[in-house]
Design a protein around this motif. Structure first.
Motif, PDB file in Angstrom:
ATOM      1  N   MET A   1       0.854  -1.188   0.000  1.00 15.61           N
ATOM      2  CA  MET A   1       0.000   0.000   0.000  1.00 15.61           C
ATOM      3  C   MET A   1       0.883   1.229   0.000  1.00 15.61           C
ATOM      4  SD  MET A   1      -3.206   0.903   0.056  1.00 15.61           S
ATOM      5  CE  MET A   1      -4.222   2.351   0.363  1.00 15.61           C
ATOM      6  N   THR A   2       0.727   2.080  -0.992  1.00 14.09           N
ATOM      7  CA  THR A   2       1.555   3.270  -1.059  1.00 14.09           C
ATOM      8  C   THR A   2       1.031   4.325  -0.099  1.00 14.09           C
ATOM      9  OG1 THR A   2       0.228   4.121  -2.884  1.00 14.09           O
ATOM     10  CG2 THR A   2       2.186   2.871  -3.458  1.00 14.09           C
ATOM     11  N   ARG A   3       1.943   5.156   0.382  1.00 15.33           N
ATOM     12  CA  ARG A   3       1.535   6.236   1.271  1.00 15.33           C
ATOM     13  C   ARG A   3       1.305   7.485   0.451  1.00 15.33           C
ATOM     14  NH1 ARG A   3       5.782   9.713   1.833  1.00 15.33           N
ATOM     15  NH2 ARG A   3       7.875   8.909   1.406  1.00 15.33           N
ATOM     16  N   LYS A   4       0.544   8.392   1.011  1.00 15.32           N
ATOM     17  CA  LYS A   4       0.327   9.656   0.336  1.00 15.32           C
ATOM     18  C   LYS A   4       1.640  10.412   0.233  1.00 15.32           C
ATOM     19  CE  LYS A   4      -4.146   9.397  -0.204  1.00 15.32           C
ATOM     20  NZ  LYS A   4      -4.773   9.411  -1.516  1.00 15.32           N
ATOM     21  N   THR A 188      -2.551  16.727  -5.768  1.00 13.32           N
ATOM     22  CA  THR A 188      -3.796  16.019  -5.440  1.00 13.32           C
ATOM     23  C   THR A 188      -4.210  15.040  -6.539  1.00 13.32           C
ATOM     24  OG1 THR A 188      -5.106  17.847  -6.369  1.00 13.32           O
ATOM     25  CG2 THR A 188      -4.636  17.915  -3.999  1.00 13.32           C
ATOM     26  N   SER A 190      -4.539  11.749  -8.045  1.00 12.15           N
ATOM     27  CA  SER A 190      -4.496  10.385  -7.520  1.00 12.15           C
ATOM     28  C   SER A 190      -3.630   9.469  -8.378  1.00 12.15           C
ATOM     29  CB  SER A 190      -5.911   9.811  -7.412  1.00 12.15           C
ATOM     30  OG  SER A 190      -6.530   9.760  -8.680  1.00 12.15           O
ATOM     31  N   ARG A 191      -3.470   9.803  -9.655  1.00  5.72           N
ATOM     32  CA  ARG A 191      -2.643   8.974 -10.527  1.00  5.72           C
ATOM     33  C   ARG A 191      -1.178   9.022 -10.108  1.00  5.72           C
ATOM     34  NH1 ARG A 191      -3.703  11.530 -16.192  1.00  5.72           N
ATOM     35  NH2 ARG A 191      -3.286  13.356 -14.870  1.00  5.72           N
ATOM     36  N   LEU A 193      -0.321  10.050  -6.804  1.00  2.79           N
ATOM     37  CA  LEU A 193      -0.275   9.760  -5.365  1.00  2.79           C
ATOM     38  C   LEU A 193      -0.428   8.272  -5.065  1.00  2.79           C
ATOM     39  CD1 LEU A 193      -2.532  12.631  -3.991  1.00  2.79           C
ATOM     40  CD2 LEU A 193      -0.051  12.489  -3.849  1.00  2.79           C
ATOM     41  N   ASP A 194      -1.362   7.639  -5.752  1.00  2.00           N
ATOM     42  CA  ASP A 194      -1.699   6.250  -5.441  1.00  2.00           C
ATOM     43  C   ASP A 194      -1.159   5.314  -6.518  1.00  2.00           C
ATOM     44  OD1 ASP A 194      -3.148   7.050  -3.150  1.00  2.00           O
ATOM     45  OD2 ASP A 194      -4.851   7.582  -4.410  1.00  2.00           O
ATOM     46  N   ASP A 196       0.251   1.955  -7.403  1.00  2.00           N
ATOM     47  CA  ASP A 196       0.236   0.631  -6.809  1.00  2.00           C
ATOM     48  C   ASP A 196       1.641   0.040  -6.732  1.00  2.00           C
ATOM     49  OD1 ASP A 196      -0.972  -1.719  -5.758  1.00  2.00           O
ATOM     50  OD2 ASP A 196      -0.780  -2.662  -7.730  1.00  2.00           O
ATOM     51  N   ASP A 199       5.958   3.576  -3.182  1.00  2.00           N
ATOM     52  CA  ASP A 199       5.846   4.722  -2.279  1.00  2.00           C
ATOM     53  C   ASP A 199       6.398   5.939  -2.996  1.00  2.00           C
ATOM     54  OD1 ASP A 199       4.820   3.209  -0.212  1.00  2.00           O
ATOM     55  OD2 ASP A 199       6.777   2.809   0.674  1.00  2.00           O
TER      56      ASP A 199
END
Length: 236
Positions: A1-4, A188, A190-191, A193-194, A196, A199
């Motif tokens: 799980m990646t962090r913000k 901001t 999400s592509r 930040l998140d 898969d 990190d």
């Protein structure tokens, strides 16, 4: 799980730790080589063992910083032939391991070869096993194509390390636009930040008007910051 991702406002918040491999990737003309110079120098002046590698046969990248490259650099490749470049990457890793040093690679125009080599030879897994875990230095500008390049790189699994730094260089901001406004949507997105399996963190590089003068002066960034002058540079 990646962090913000956390915004890192300047290079004074980033450290290149011993025994890693930091590999630059991304579209050209975003100041990647310029950024690797002071980051590498910071690690060197902190006493960390570092090996610098410039993989661009035609144009000098990090090797243009002769004050550090002449002492800490790995010989540049002599050919753009794919097999030769792959051997060069392998030799650079082997030398860094032998010297027990972190490896900083400026791929320059060799991005495609890096992607192919990383995919075919499982670069990320191999580097982890060798004790040189990969951190990707991903250059990203405000243009849609800059972001799409990185997304394609990660989605294809061609080069997707477990750790990535997304570098936002204020020099890439069009004249007349405010960097805060231009970069705000990226923080901001999400592509970015998140991602898969990776990190990520942001590193924002301010626009330094004296950067070009420092490069032309022959001084190290450390000496310029300390106020050392040269025939071609007034301390800034």
């Amino acid at each position: 799980m990646t962090r913000k991702a956390d915004q890192l406002p300047g290079t004074d918040t980033v450290q290149i730790n011993p025994n890693i491999s930091a590999i630059k990737a991304g579209r050209g003309n975003l100041g990647g080589s310029t950024i690797l110079g002071p980051l590498s120098e910071r690690a060197i002046y902190a006493g960390r063992p570092v090996l610098l590698a410039d993989g661009d046969v035609r144009n000098r990248g990090i090797s243009q910083y002769s004050t550090i490259f002449d002492k800490f650099g790995f010989p540049r490749p002599t050919s753009e032939e794919s097999g030769e470049l792959k051997r060069w990457y392998t030799d650079a890793f082997s030398t860094a391991i032998e010297k027990k040093a972190s490896l900083i690679i400026d791929v320059g125009g060799g991005d495609r070869t890096l992607e192919e080599w990383a995919n075919e030879d499982n670069l990320v897994l191999a580097a982890d096993a060798m004790g040189l875990p990969v951190t990707g230095i991903f250059m990203c500008g405000p243009q849609p194509g800059d972001i799409e390049y990185l997304l394609s790189l990660w989605e294809s699994q061609m080069f997707k390390p477990r750790r990535g730094i997304i570098v936002l260089n204020e020099w890439a901001v069009p004249v007349g636009h405010k960097p805060d406004n231009v970069f705000a949507p990226l923080y901001t997105d999400s592509r970015l930040l998140d991602v898969d399996g990776m990190d990520v963190a942001f590193l924002r590089i301010p626009k330094l008007t004296c950067m070009r003068d420092v490069q032309l002066s022959g001084l190290s960034f450390h000496d310029a910051a300390e106020g050392v002058s040269s025939r071609r540079l007034t301390p800034c």
